[in-house]
Design a protein around this motif. Sequence first.
Motif, PDB file in Angstrom:
ATOM      1  N   ASP A 133       0.338   4.368  -0.454  1.00 46.51           N
ATOM      2  CA  ASP A 133      -0.135   5.541   0.295  1.00 46.51           C
ATOM      3  C   ASP A 133       0.223   5.421   1.771  1.00 46.51           C
ATOM      4  O   ASP A 133       0.660   6.396   2.398  1.00 46.51           O
ATOM      5  CB  ASP A 133      -1.652   5.701   0.133  1.00 46.51           C
ATOM      6  CG  ASP A 133      -2.050   6.067  -1.294  1.00 46.51           C
ATOM      7  OD1 ASP A 133      -1.209   6.649  -2.015  1.00 46.51           O
ATOM      8  OD2 ASP A 133      -3.192   5.758  -1.677  1.00 46.51           O
ATOM      9  N   LYS A 134       0.047   4.226   2.327  1.00 48.39           N
ATOM     10  CA  LYS A 134       0.367   4.018   3.737  1.00 48.39           C
ATOM     11  C   LYS A 134       1.870   4.160   3.969  1.00 48.39           C
ATOM     12  O   LYS A 134       2.304   4.781   4.957  1.00 48.39           O
ATOM     13  CB  LYS A 134      -0.112   2.646   4.185  1.00 48.39           C
ATOM     14  CG  LYS A 134       0.043   2.414   5.674  1.00 48.39           C
ATOM     15  CD  LYS A 134      -0.623   1.132   6.111  1.00 48.39           C
ATOM     16  CE  LYS A 134      -0.540   0.972   7.618  1.00 48.39           C
ATOM     17  NZ  LYS A 134      -1.266  -0.195   8.089  1.00 48.39           N
ATOM     18  N   ASP A 149       0.862  -1.183   0.000  1.00 51.22           N
ATOM     19  CA  ASP A 149       0.000   0.000   0.000  1.00 51.22           C
ATOM     20  C   ASP A 149       0.900   1.235   0.000  1.00 51.22           C
ATOM     21  O   ASP A 149       1.396   1.676   1.034  1.00 51.22           O
ATOM     22  CB  ASP A 149      -0.904  -0.028   1.243  1.00 51.22           C
ATOM     23  CG  ASP A 149      -1.897   1.129   1.274  1.00 51.22           C
ATOM     24  OD1 ASP A 149      -1.785   2.045   0.428  1.00 51.22           O
ATOM     25  OD2 ASP A 149      -2.772   1.106   2.147  1.00 51.22           O
ATOM     26  N   SER A 185       2.739   7.868   3.959  1.00 49.37           N
ATOM     27  CA  SER A 185       2.326   8.583   5.173  1.00 49.37           C
ATOM     28  C   SER A 185       3.206   8.205   6.364  1.00 49.37           C
ATOM     29  O   SER A 185       3.544   9.063   7.191  1.00 49.37           O
ATOM     30  CB  SER A 185       0.858   8.326   5.484  1.00 49.37           C
ATOM     31  OG  SER A 185       0.644   6.992   5.877  1.00 49.37           O
TER      32      SER A 185
END
Length: 98
Positions: A67-68, A65, A71
Amino acid sequence: MMIDPKAGLGNLATQQSQRGNNRVAENRANQADAPANPVDSVNLSKEALSLKKLEDNIAKAPVVDQDKVASLKAAIADGSYKIDPERLAERILGAEGI
């Protein structure tokens, strides 16, 4: 099988060759009797088709993932990422089955 002493092993080779030729001819005759284009078919249930579609979707999904990951990198870089040691310990013990 007896080998004729007068003919020697050459006769044996000739006999074996003739038997091989006879087998080839028999195979060709058997193939001629078989249908020219046999057709096999398979019918899949709705459940099987649904499972195949799910399997294809899972194969297309990204393994990571992104995006994770981005972040978490940003939180670590700016110092806002905090580790809860008790939660970490519980999860380690849970993974070990303790």
